[in-house]
Scaffold this motif. Structure first.
Motif, short mmCIF file in Angstrom:
data_model
loop_
_atom_site.label_atom_id
_atom_site.label_comp_id
_atom_site.label_asym_id
_atom_site.label_seq_id
_atom_site.Cartn_x
_atom_site.Cartn_y
_atom_site.Cartn_z
N LEU A 136 0.85 -1.18 0.00
CA LEU A 136 0.00 0.00 0.00
C LEU A 136 0.89 1.24 0.00
O LEU A 136 1.87 1.29 0.74
CB LEU A 136 -0.90 0.01 1.24
CG LEU A 136 -1.74 -1.24 1.49
CD1 LEU A 136 -2.46 -1.12 2.83
CD2 LEU A 136 -2.73 -1.47 0.37
N ARG A 137 0.53 2.20 -0.80
CA ARG A 137 1.29 3.45 -0.84
C ARG A 137 0.43 4.60 -0.35
O ARG A 137 -0.75 4.67 -0.68
CB ARG A 137 1.77 3.75 -2.26
CG ARG A 137 2.48 2.56 -2.82
CD ARG A 137 3.55 2.94 -3.80
NE ARG A 137 4.37 1.75 -4.02
CZ ARG A 137 5.65 1.68 -3.77
NH1 ARG A 137 6.28 2.71 -3.27
NH2 ARG A 137 6.32 0.58 -4.00
N PHE A 138 1.06 5.44 0.45
CA PHE A 138 0.32 6.54 1.06
C PHE A 138 0.96 7.87 0.72
O PHE A 138 2.13 7.95 0.34
CB PHE A 138 0.29 6.35 2.58
CG PHE A 138 -0.44 5.11 2.99
CD1 PHE A 138 -1.82 5.10 3.12
CD2 PHE A 138 0.26 3.93 3.21
CE1 PHE A 138 -2.48 3.94 3.48
CE2 PHE A 138 -0.40 2.76 3.57
CZ PHE A 138 -1.78 2.77 3.71
N GLU A 139 0.17 8.92 0.88
CA GLU A 139 0.69 10.25 0.59
C GLU A 139 1.81 10.61 1.56
O GLU A 139 2.84 11.16 1.17
CB GLU A 139 -0.46 11.26 0.70
CG GLU A 139 -0.13 12.65 0.22
CD GLU A 139 -1.33 13.57 0.35
OE1 GLU A 139 -1.91 13.90 -0.67
OE2 GLU A 139 -1.70 13.91 1.50
N LYS A 140 1.65 10.30 2.84
CA LYS A 140 2.64 10.70 3.84
C LYS A 140 3.38 9.53 4.46
O LYS A 140 4.60 9.57 4.59
CB LYS A 140 1.98 11.53 4.94
CG LYS A 140 1.47 12.86 4.44
CD LYS A 140 0.72 13.61 5.51
CE LYS A 140 0.02 14.81 4.93
NZ LYS A 140 -1.26 15.06 5.59
N ALA A 141 2.66 8.51 4.88
CA ALA A 141 3.31 7.35 5.52
C ALA A 141 4.12 6.57 4.50
O ALA A 141 3.84 6.64 3.30
CB ALA A 141 2.25 6.46 6.15
N GLY A 142 5.11 5.85 4.96
CA GLY A 142 5.88 4.99 4.09
C GLY A 142 5.04 3.83 3.61
O GLY A 142 3.96 3.57 4.14
N PRO A 143 5.51 3.11 2.58
CA PRO A 143 4.74 1.98 2.06
C PRO A 143 4.53 0.89 3.12
O PRO A 143 5.39 0.67 3.96
CB PRO A 143 5.59 1.46 0.90
CG PRO A 143 6.87 2.19 0.93
CD PRO A 143 6.77 3.34 1.87
N VAL A 144 3.36 0.24 3.07
CA VAL A 144 3.03 -0.81 4.03
C VAL A 144 2.77 -2.10 3.26
O VAL A 144 1.93 -2.14 2.37
CB VAL A 144 1.78 -0.44 4.86
CG1 VAL A 144 1.41 -1.56 5.82
CG2 VAL A 144 2.01 0.86 5.63
N LYS A 145 3.53 -3.15 3.62
CA LYS A 145 3.33 -4.46 2.98
C LYS A 145 2.28 -5.24 3.74
O LYS A 145 2.32 -5.32 4.97
CB LYS A 145 4.65 -5.24 2.98
CG LYS A 145 5.42 -5.08 1.70
CD LYS A 145 6.24 -6.33 1.38
CE LYS A 145 6.82 -6.20 -0.02
NZ LYS A 145 8.24 -5.91 -0.06
N VAL A 146 1.35 -5.84 3.02
CA VAL A 146 0.26 -6.57 3.65
C VAL A 146 0.10 -7.94 2.98
O VAL A 146 0.19 -8.06 1.77
CB VAL A 146 -1.08 -5.79 3.50
CG1 VAL A 146 -2.22 -6.55 4.15
CG2 VAL A 146 -0.96 -4.40 4.09
#
Ligand code: CU
Length: 163
Positions: A136-146
């Motif tokens: 998942l890619r976010f505007e502010k947070a770093g990428p999150v693997k799920v």
């Protein structure tokens, strides 16, 4: 020769001093804002109902934002497909959107009949029990693997809380 070296060195030193001063003042201006702070996001209950064919699949999950900084889900990637989209459902029809809000101290719920992640074109058709990795890619947070778990077609995260 010796004199010239000294002069160059003096010029370089005064430049460094000037940079250090301006760098310092801009630093303190920045630190008063929220700059550099990142939202803390956690993802739970990620699942994908077993796809009917290799043309498309949906993924659902809850993205919790435990910080006071609002964020946005802006993109999704996965080895399973080269074309992942963010969809919302309006009047029972889904449509692609550029981003979805992850409110501060709130959550973005991706659920059946609502907002979801859509895989367009699958490289293979996953079966129940398989795990599909998405980022998942976010505007502010770093990428999150799920790890998205493939479930039976009738599975619903909401109902599963009851057992
Ligand atoms: Cu969709």
């Amino acid at each position: 020769m010796n004199r010239r070296t000294t002069r160059t060195l003096a010029a370089a030193l005064s430049l460094t001093a000037a940079l250090a001063i301006s760098g310092c003042s801009s630093d303190s201006a920045d630190s008063s804002g929220a700059d550099g702070e990142k939202p803390e996001l956690t993802v739970s209950g990620a699942f994908m109902p077993e796809p009917v064919n290799d043309k498309m699949a949906g993924a659902f999950m809850v993205i919790k934002n435990g910080s006071k900084i609002a964020d946005k889900l802006t993109g999704v990637t996965s080895p399973l497909s080269d074309d992942l989209q963010i969809h919302e459902t309006k009047d029972q029809k889904m449509q692609q959107v550029q981003s979805l809000d992850v409110p501060a101290n709130g959550e973005l719920k991706l659920a059946r009949g609502g907002d979801h992640v859509m895989f367009m074109g699958l490289k293979n058709k996953p079966a129940v029990g398989d795990k599909v990795t998405v980022e998942l890619r976010f505007e502010k947070a770093g990428p999150v693997k799920v790890e998205v778990e493939v479930k039976e077609r009738t599975y619903n995260a909401e109902n599963s809380n009851a057992h």
